[in-house]
Motif scaffolding. Structure first.
Motif, PDB file in Angstrom:
ATOM      1  N   MET A 307       0.832  -1.204   0.000  1.00 13.19           N
ATOM      2  CA  MET A 307       0.000   0.000   0.000  1.00 13.19           C
ATOM      3  C   MET A 307       0.872   1.262   0.000  1.00 13.19           C
ATOM      4  SD  MET A 307      -2.988  -1.077   2.743  1.00 13.19           S
ATOM      5  CE  MET A 307      -3.878   0.481   2.539  1.00 13.19           C
ATOM      6  N   ARG A 308       1.905   1.266   0.824  1.00 15.20           N
ATOM      7  CA  ARG A 308       2.778   2.434   0.910  1.00 15.20           C
ATOM      8  C   ARG A 308       3.421   2.739  -0.434  1.00 15.20           C
ATOM      9  NH1 ARG A 308       4.694  -0.439   5.550  1.00 15.20           N
ATOM     10  NH2 ARG A 308       3.628   0.288   7.443  1.00 15.20           N
ATOM     11  N   GLN A 309       3.828   1.692  -1.134  1.00 19.21           N
ATOM     12  CA  GLN A 309       4.445   1.884  -2.454  1.00 19.21           C
ATOM     13  C   GLN A 309       3.497   2.606  -3.397  1.00 19.21           C
ATOM     14  OE1 GLN A 309       5.560  -2.067  -3.719  1.00 19.21           O
ATOM     15  NE2 GLN A 309       6.944  -2.353  -1.979  1.00 19.21           N
ATOM     16  N   ARG A 310       2.235   2.198  -3.395  1.00 16.31           N
ATOM     17  CA  ARG A 310       1.258   2.816  -4.299  1.00 16.31           C
ATOM     18  C   ARG A 310       0.855   4.215  -3.844  1.00 16.31           C
ATOM     19  NH1 ARG A 310      -3.394  -1.094  -4.614  1.00 16.31           N
ATOM     20  NH2 ARG A 310      -4.340   0.595  -5.789  1.00 16.31           N
ATOM     21  N   LEU A 311       1.061   4.506  -2.569  1.00 18.75           N
ATOM     22  CA  LEU A 311       0.802   5.859  -2.072  1.00 18.75           C
ATOM     23  C   LEU A 311       2.027   6.753  -2.230  1.00 18.75           C
ATOM     24  CD1 LEU A 311      -1.211   4.976   1.157  1.00 18.75           C
ATOM     25  CD2 LEU A 311      -2.099   6.174  -0.862  1.00 18.75           C
ATOM     26  N   ASN A 312       3.046   6.225  -2.919  1.00 20.39           N
ATOM     27  CA  ASN A 312       4.267   6.994  -3.204  1.00 20.39           C
ATOM     28  C   ASN A 312       4.890   7.553  -1.933  1.00 20.39           C
ATOM     29  OD1 ASN A 312       4.298   6.772  -6.151  1.00 20.39           O
ATOM     30  ND2 ASN A 312       2.391   7.943  -6.036  1.00 20.39           N
ATOM     31  N   ALA A 315       3.525  10.596   3.418  1.00 21.30           N
ATOM     32  CA  ALA A 315       3.453  10.364   4.866  1.00 21.30           C
ATOM     33  C   ALA A 315       2.060  10.648   5.424  1.00 21.30           C
ATOM     34  CB  ALA A 315       4.494  11.226   5.578  1.00 21.30           C
ATOM     35  N   HIS A 316       1.394  11.702   4.953  1.00 19.60           N
ATOM     36  CA  HIS A 316       0.065  12.035   5.463  1.00 19.60           C
ATOM     37  C   HIS A 316      -0.945  10.945   5.129  1.00 19.60           C
ATOM     38  CE1 HIS A 316      -3.670  14.076   6.317  1.00 19.60           C
ATOM     39  NE2 HIS A 316      -4.046  13.917   5.056  1.00 19.60           N
ATOM     40  N   LEU A 317      -0.944  10.495   3.870  1.00 23.59           N
ATOM     41  CA  LEU A 317      -1.897   9.459   3.463  1.00 23.59           C
ATOM     42  C   LEU A 317      -1.609   8.135   4.164  1.00 23.59           C
ATOM     43  CD1 LEU A 317      -2.315  10.135  -0.370  1.00 23.59           C
ATOM     44  CD2 LEU A 317      -3.888  10.709   1.481  1.00 23.59           C
ATOM     45  N   ILE A 318      -0.349   7.805   4.270  1.00 25.70           N
ATOM     46  CA  ILE A 318       0.007   6.556   4.954  1.00 25.70           C
ATOM     47  C   ILE A 318      -0.470   6.584   6.388  1.00 25.70           C
ATOM     48  CG2 ILE A 318       1.964   5.217   5.836  1.00 25.70           C
ATOM     49  CD1 ILE A 318       3.422   5.964   3.199  1.00 25.70           C
ATOM     50  N   ASP A 319      -0.294   7.714   7.062  1.00 24.98           N
ATOM     51  CA  ASP A 319      -0.721   7.850   8.450  1.00 24.98           C
ATOM     52  C   ASP A 319      -2.238   7.702   8.584  1.00 24.98           C
ATOM     53  OD1 ASP A 319      -0.290   8.672  11.311  1.00 24.98           O
ATOM     54  OD2 ASP A 319      -1.557  10.328  10.656  1.00 24.98           O
ATOM     55  N   ASN A 339      -9.809  -1.111  -6.384  1.00 23.81           N
ATOM     56  CA  ASN A 339      -9.298  -1.005  -7.757  1.00 23.81           C
ATOM     57  C   ASN A 339      -9.164   0.470  -8.114  1.00 23.81           C
ATOM     58  OD1 ASN A 339      -8.487  -1.547 -10.319  1.00 23.81           O
ATOM     59  ND2 ASN A 339     -10.381  -2.525 -10.997  1.00 23.81           N
ATOM     60  N   GLY A 340      -8.019   1.056  -7.716  1.00 23.60           N
ATOM     61  CA  GLY A 340      -7.791   2.475  -7.978  1.00 23.60           C
ATOM     62  C   GLY A 340      -8.036   3.374  -6.785  1.00 23.60           C
ATOM     63  N   TYR A 341      -8.350   2.781  -5.635  1.00 22.13           N
ATOM     64  CA  TYR A 341      -8.643   3.563  -4.426  1.00 22.13           C
ATOM     65  C   TYR A 341      -7.439   4.390  -3.979  1.00 22.13           C
ATOM     66  CZ  TYR A 341      -9.164   4.114   0.691  1.00 22.13           C
ATOM     67  OH  TYR A 341      -9.186   4.581   1.972  1.00 22.13           O
ATOM     68  N   LEU A 342      -6.283   3.762  -3.880  1.00 23.47           N
ATOM     69  CA  LEU A 342      -5.109   4.480  -3.385  1.00 23.47           C
ATOM     70  C   LEU A 342      -4.677   5.569  -4.358  1.00 23.47           C
ATOM     71  CD1 LEU A 342      -3.061   1.502  -1.887  1.00 23.47           C
ATOM     72  CD2 LEU A 342      -4.726   2.989  -0.778  1.00 23.47           C
ATOM     73  N   GLU A 343      -4.901   5.338  -5.627  1.00 25.22           N
ATOM     74  CA  GLU A 343      -4.592   6.367  -6.625  1.00 25.22           C
ATOM     75  C   GLU A 343      -5.591   7.516  -6.545  1.00 25.22           C
ATOM     76  OE1 GLU A 343      -2.401   2.889  -7.372  1.00 25.22           O
ATOM     77  OE2 GLU A 343      -4.573   3.068  -7.211  1.00 25.22           O
ATOM     78  N   ALA A 344      -6.855   7.190  -6.290  1.00 23.30           N
ATOM     79  CA  ALA A 344      -7.885   8.234  -6.167  1.00 23.30           C
ATOM     80  C   ALA A 344      -7.579   9.186  -5.021  1.00 23.30           C
ATOM     81  CB  ALA A 344      -9.260   7.597  -5.966  1.00 23.30           C
ATOM     82  N   LEU A 345      -7.026   8.667  -3.950  1.00 22.73           N
ATOM     83  CA  LEU A 345      -6.701   9.514  -2.796  1.00 22.73           C
ATOM     84  C   LEU A 345      -5.621  10.544  -3.108  1.00 22.73           C
ATOM     85  CD1 LEU A 345      -6.666   6.829   0.056  1.00 22.73           C
ATOM     86  CD2 LEU A 345      -8.544   8.347  -0.606  1.00 22.73           C
ATOM     87  N   GLN A 346      -4.891  10.318  -4.196  1.00 23.36           N
ATOM     88  CA  GLN A 346      -3.793  11.217  -4.551  1.00 23.36           C
ATOM     89  C   GLN A 346      -4.178  12.234  -5.626  1.00 23.36           C
ATOM     90  OE1 GLN A 346       0.105   8.839  -4.736  1.00 23.36           O
ATOM     91  NE2 GLN A 346      -1.419   7.207  -4.627  1.00 23.36           N
ATOM     92  N   LEU A 347      -5.461  12.219  -6.030  1.00 22.95           N
ATOM     93  CA  LEU A 347      -5.912  13.201  -7.017  1.00 22.95           C
ATOM     94  C   LEU A 347      -5.888  14.609  -6.410  1.00 22.95           C
ATOM     95  CD1 LEU A 347      -8.949  11.275  -8.571  1.00 22.95           C
ATOM     96  CD2 LEU A 347      -6.714  11.673  -9.625  1.00 22.95           C
ATOM     97  N   PRO A 348      -5.674  15.626  -7.235  1.00 21.61           N
ATOM     98  CA  PRO A 348      -5.562  16.988  -6.688  1.00 21.61           C
ATOM     99  C   PRO A 348      -6.850  17.525  -6.071  1.00 21.61           C
ATOM    100  CG  PRO A 348      -5.527  16.998  -9.099  1.00 21.61           C
ATOM    101  CD  PRO A 348      -5.382  15.580  -8.678  1.00 21.61           C
TER     102      PRO A 348
END
Length: 543
Positions: A307-312, A315-319, A339-348
């Motif tokens: 999960m951490r890898q996909r959250l790049n 630190a905030h998202l991982i926490d 399916n794409g959840y962790l990527e969606a969290l990183q959208l602007p």
């Protein structure tokens, strides 16, 4: 005529037109029992009727989420490995029409009460539509996740925008394009909603309560080749899934346990299970993750690292999103596929706020949105609540169910949640149950596997009653005590009971703490049910 004058007299009332209720009606009708199915909604579907939220889909593969009738099975093809809600709902309509069930279903008829009459040894079941049905047997197929938790937040009614529950999602949908949307909850449902609507929202605020270990779903489209493959495997699949630990196609490999594999072999098994893109990582990697901290910690760390890898390494998202070993172990909570959840969290246009109790929890709703404990007000146009259910017991405890001596099921379960094999409750003759606590169907099972097994057991029990000239079947106090002890002994040997989750009823204030689902395995449970019947129902009193 009085308010209690029956409008109909039948052999059996079935509550709920989901998978279990439809299959129960089909079986009882085949055996000649006059049966009425009562459904609160306007049509069939159960879970898949009420849960119409964006992104709702199976996390069981379509070819095992089945009722084991060969003609029915081979007459349907799924468009993808994990189908979505609209297709699932169409399948349940197909089942209903194939078995010609509609003539015995009453829609828009929510069961409001069910009272047992000791003098006549029959139940009176009443509905919101004014039905008063006199029946010998009352069979609950209300579902394990059908009683949503509502009005959970202070001043919820003060918000001037639109509030929707995922479990009661409007059929016409909710407009999110260009809107300021808040989603509360990052469990399996919240994850599906977030990954689906995030690109369309003007701004999406995710209010993350309990972090979840997630596994990436692989969901390829299916065509004629895949359809032929799973149709041809009907007999093999039908005979495999009932005896696995979880009612899925895959199972633990007894030759590859945590203790008889090398670190390199363990790593390979974890990688293979994770890359399967299913719940195999949870239900067929290592059984020790349920019992031993060493195995649990290692698998938890592996999933968290992915999960951490996909959250790049944000630190905030991982926490906010990724559990730690101090929180709980992988698999002791419900494991969501995404399916794409962790990527969606990183959208602007997406913000994630940790609202854990020990961080910055939600204080209250206000006219313009949500106020946090630190005083910040998040302004919103729409709020989507993915806040869970009163699982397992809620479907029945929200109804006025009264057994011998007027005893109340809701009152009894508010003090101690007990059943006999999840099939009945002492003190409530001729009440037979599916998807209630202390059976695998309460949480730890591919639902069609367990619901099929339970409804088939109920049907055979009623046939045996008729054959033996019996009119009453009720769990004995001794039989119930024996099952509860076995259930608890099995549960308390696991790490699951050490974790606060809806599996333990922890999400409902005041709910008695007990693992809702039998964790001894689907195959083991099925064997015990068969042994009970073959021995003449020793855990029950029959008269």
């Amino acid at each position: 005529m009085t308010a209690d004058t029956p409008t109909e007299t039948v052999d059996a009332v079935v509550m709920g037109a989901g998978v279990a209720g439809l299959y129960q009606l089909h079986q009882l009708r085949k055996e000649g029992f006059k049966t009425r199915l009562l459904e609160a909604g306007e049509d069939v579907g159960g879970t898949w009727y009420w849960n119409r939220y964006p992104g709702a889909r199976f996390d069981s593969e379509g070819h095992i989420y089945q009722l084991w009738d060969e003609e029915l099975y081979k007459g349907w093809t799924w468009s993808e490995r994990f189908p979505g809600q609209p297709e699932i709902e169409r399948w349940l309509h197909y089942v209903t029409d194939k078995f010609e069930l509609r003539k015995d279903i009453k829609f828009n008829a929510r069961v409001t009460s069910a009272h047992y009459d000791e003098k006549r040894n029959r139940w009176t079941v009443k509905t919101s539509a004014g039905d008063v049905i006199d029946t010998q047997y009352f069979i609950s197929c209300g579902g394990m996740l059908s009683a949503p938790i509502t009005n959970q937040f202070v001043d919820q009614d003060k918000f001037k925008g639109q509030i929707v529950y995922t479990s009661l999602y409007p059929a016409e949908g909710v407009v999110v394009k260009g809107q300021r949307v808040g989603v509360i909850g990052v469990g399996a449902t919240g994850i599906q909603v977030i990954q689906t609507i995030a690109p369309d929202c003007g701004h999406l605020t995710v209010f993350a309560r309990t972090p979840q270990y997630t596994v990436k779903m692989k969901n390829p489209k299916w065509g004629p080749a895949e359809h032929k493959e799973y149709h041809d495997a009907y007999e093999k699949t039908k005979t495999t899934v009932p005896d696995t630990f979880s009612g899925f196609e895959y199972d633990w490999d007894p030759t590859k346990t945590w203790h008889n594999t090398t670190p390199e072999e363990r790593q390979k098994i974890m990688e293979d299970c994770y890359e399967h893109g299913s719940l195999k990582m949870w239900l067929a990697s290592f059984p020790e993750i349920f019992f031993e901290k060493e195995a649990s910690d290692a698998v938890s760390q592996y999933v968290a690292d992915r999960m951490r890898q996909r959250l790049n390494n944000n630190a905030h998202l991982i926490d906010a999103i990724v559990p730690t070993l101090d929180d709980y172990g992988f698999g002791t909570h419900r494991v969501p596929l995404e399916n794409g959840y962790l990527e969606a969290l990183q959208l602007p246009n997406v913000e994630v706020i940790s609202v854990r109790k020990d961080r910055n929890p939600i204080k209250r709703f206000v006219e313009k949105g949500i106020e946090l404990q630190d005083g910040r007000v998040v302004e919103l146009d729409k709020i989507i609540l993915a806040t869970g259910f009163d699982a397992g017991s809620g479907a029945l405890s929200r109804i006025d169910v009264r057994g011998r001596g007027g005893r109340s099921l809701a009152e009894e379960w508010s003090k101690d949640i007990r059943t006999t094999m999840g099939l009945g409750k002492h003190g409530y003759p001729n009440l037979l149950t599916t998807a209630v606590p202390l059976a695998p169907s309460a949480a730890l099972c591919n639902m069609t596997t367990c619901l099929s097994q339970q409804t088939e057991w109920v049907t055979r029990a009623l046939v045996d009653q008729r054959k033996d000239g019996k009119t009453i079947i009720e769990p004995s106090a001794e039989g119930e005590e024996k099952w509860v002890k076995h259930h608890d002994d099995t549960a308390n040997a696991t790490l699951v009971t050490k974790t606060d989750s809806w599996y333990m009823g922890s999400n409902v204030p005041g709910k008695p703490r007990r693992l809702l689902s039998y964790v001894g395995g689907v195959g083991t449970y099925r064997k015990k049910c068969e042994e009970e019947r073959e021995a003449g129902y020793p855990s029950f009193v029959r008269a």
